[in-house]
Design an enzyme around this catalytic site. Structure first.
Site, mmCIF file in Angstrom:
data_model
loop_
_atom_site.group_PDB
_atom_site.id
_atom_site.type_symbol
_atom_site.label_atom_id
_atom_site.label_comp_id
_atom_site.label_asym_id
_atom_site.label_seq_id
_atom_site.Cartn_x
_atom_site.Cartn_y
_atom_site.Cartn_z
ATOM 1 N N ASN A 1 2.312 1.580 4.300
ATOM 2 C CA ASN A 1 2.552 0.324 5.010
ATOM 3 C C ASN A 1 2.214 0.412 6.493
ATOM 4 O O ASN A 1 2.889 -0.146 7.344
ATOM 5 C CB ASN A 1 3.992 -0.151 4.810
ATOM 6 C CG ASN A 1 4.256 -1.568 5.293
ATOM 7 O OD1 ASN A 1 5.344 -1.855 5.785
ATOM 8 N ND2 ASN A 1 3.311 -2.460 5.161
ATOM 9 N N ASP B 1 -8.317 3.310 1.292
ATOM 10 C CA ASP B 1 -7.377 3.696 2.346
ATOM 11 C C ASP B 1 -8.140 4.296 3.528
ATOM 12 O O ASP B 1 -8.765 5.342 3.388
ATOM 13 C CB ASP B 1 -6.368 4.706 1.804
ATOM 14 C CG ASP B 1 -5.197 4.933 2.738
ATOM 15 O OD1 ASP B 1 -5.292 4.577 3.942
ATOM 16 O OD2 ASP B 1 -4.175 5.477 2.277
ATOM 17 N N CYS C 1 0.865 -1.177 0.000
ATOM 18 C CA CYS C 1 0.000 0.000 0.000
ATOM 19 C C CYS C 1 0.901 1.226 0.000
ATOM 20 O O CYS C 1 2.098 1.113 -0.266
ATOM 21 C CB CYS C 1 -0.991 -0.009 1.164
ATOM 22 S SG CYS C 1 -0.288 0.230 2.808
ATOM 23 N N CYS D 1 -1.567 0.714 7.218
ATOM 24 C CA CYS D 1 -3.011 0.451 7.288
ATOM 25 C C CYS D 1 -3.413 -0.809 6.527
ATOM 26 O O CYS D 1 -3.661 -1.847 7.120
ATOM 27 C CB CYS D 1 -3.808 1.642 6.739
ATOM 28 S SG CYS D 1 -3.614 3.167 7.678
ATOM 29 N N ARG D 2 -3.456 -0.702 5.207
ATOM 30 C CA ARG D 2 -4.008 -1.783 4.392
ATOM 31 C C ARG D 2 -3.067 -2.968 4.222
ATOM 32 O O ARG D 2 -3.466 -4.124 4.405
ATOM 33 C CB ARG D 2 -4.412 -1.244 3.015
ATOM 34 C CG ARG D 2 -5.519 -0.203 3.103
ATOM 35 C CD ARG D 2 -5.748 0.488 1.788
ATOM 36 N NE ARG D 2 -4.584 1.305 1.448
ATOM 37 C CZ ARG D 2 -4.398 1.878 0.268
ATOM 38 N NH1 ARG D 2 -5.280 1.696 -0.701
ATOM 39 N NH2 ARG D 2 -3.336 2.617 0.038
ATOM 40 N N SER D 3 -1.815 -2.712 3.850
ATOM 41 C CA SER D 3 -0.917 -3.845 3.605
ATOM 42 C C SER D 3 -0.596 -4.624 4.880
ATOM 43 O O SER D 3 -0.546 -5.856 4.836
ATOM 44 C CB SER D 3 0.349 -3.419 2.857
ATOM 45 O OG SER D 3 1.052 -2.422 3.528
#
Length: 179
Positions: free
Chosen positions: A23, A143, A20, A25-27
């Site tokens: 690095n 995001d 993401c 939140c999402r990943s």
């Protein structure tokens, strides 16, 4: 999607990198969820390595966003593993079978890096959106960084869970054909 043919991994064990922007939140949610699913779906012989990174290094060395961790703990308990934030590096293209990007912008950034680093597409990992395996067809993970509260993280958790469940099943089928 099929298993990469020119992978550094053996034909029975895969490696997955989530990407993401920062690095945090999402990943990391992808990394945490896939590691959990590997255990609960008895897939440790199928996927041996999971990591995450960002396309920028602004948060390098940081833990995931507390809302990410809170959501993961809420659904999976306290025994979750995750990496510190880092930026994608050239070696990731030879160390991973799949590089799964959270949105179109991340995907384009990774493809641009692959081109800049002169990595041949046919000799590297499969680079795709995480949502390519989403049974509901949601290709991108929104995001949640600027969201108030943790609703965006809840959405990400559910999205990546159903997506990685489908990913694991497809990998099982693909590798089963090769054995």
């Amino acid at each position: 999607m099929t298993h990469p043919s020119n992978s550094s991994s053996s034909t029975t064990s895969l490696s997955v990198l989530f990407v993401c922007l920062g690095n945090i939140c999402r990943s990391p949610m992808g990394e945490i969820v896939l590691n959990h699913l590997i255990q609960t779906k008895n897939a440790s012989s199928l996927i041996s390595r999971v990591d995450s990174c960002g396309t920028i290094d602004y948060h390098a060395g940081d833990d995931p966003d507390p809302r990410c961790l809170h959501t993961a703990i809420k659904h999976m308990g306290n025994d979750i593993g995750y990496s510190k934030s880092r930026k994608i590096r050239k070696s990731d293209f030879s160390e991973f079978d799949y590089i799964l990007c959270c949105d179109q912008s991340n995907l384009q950034d990774v493809k641009d890096l692959r081109k800049r680093w002169k990595i041949q597409e046919q000799n590297g990992p499969i680079v795709a959106l995480v949502g390519e395996w989403d049974p509901q067809g949601e290709k991108e993970m929104r995001d949640p960084y600027y969201d108030r509260g943790s609703n965006g993280f809840e959405d990400n958790y559910h999205h990546v869970t159903r997506t990685m469940e489908a990913f694991i099943e497809e990998c099982r089928q693909e590798l089963g054909k090769r054995e």
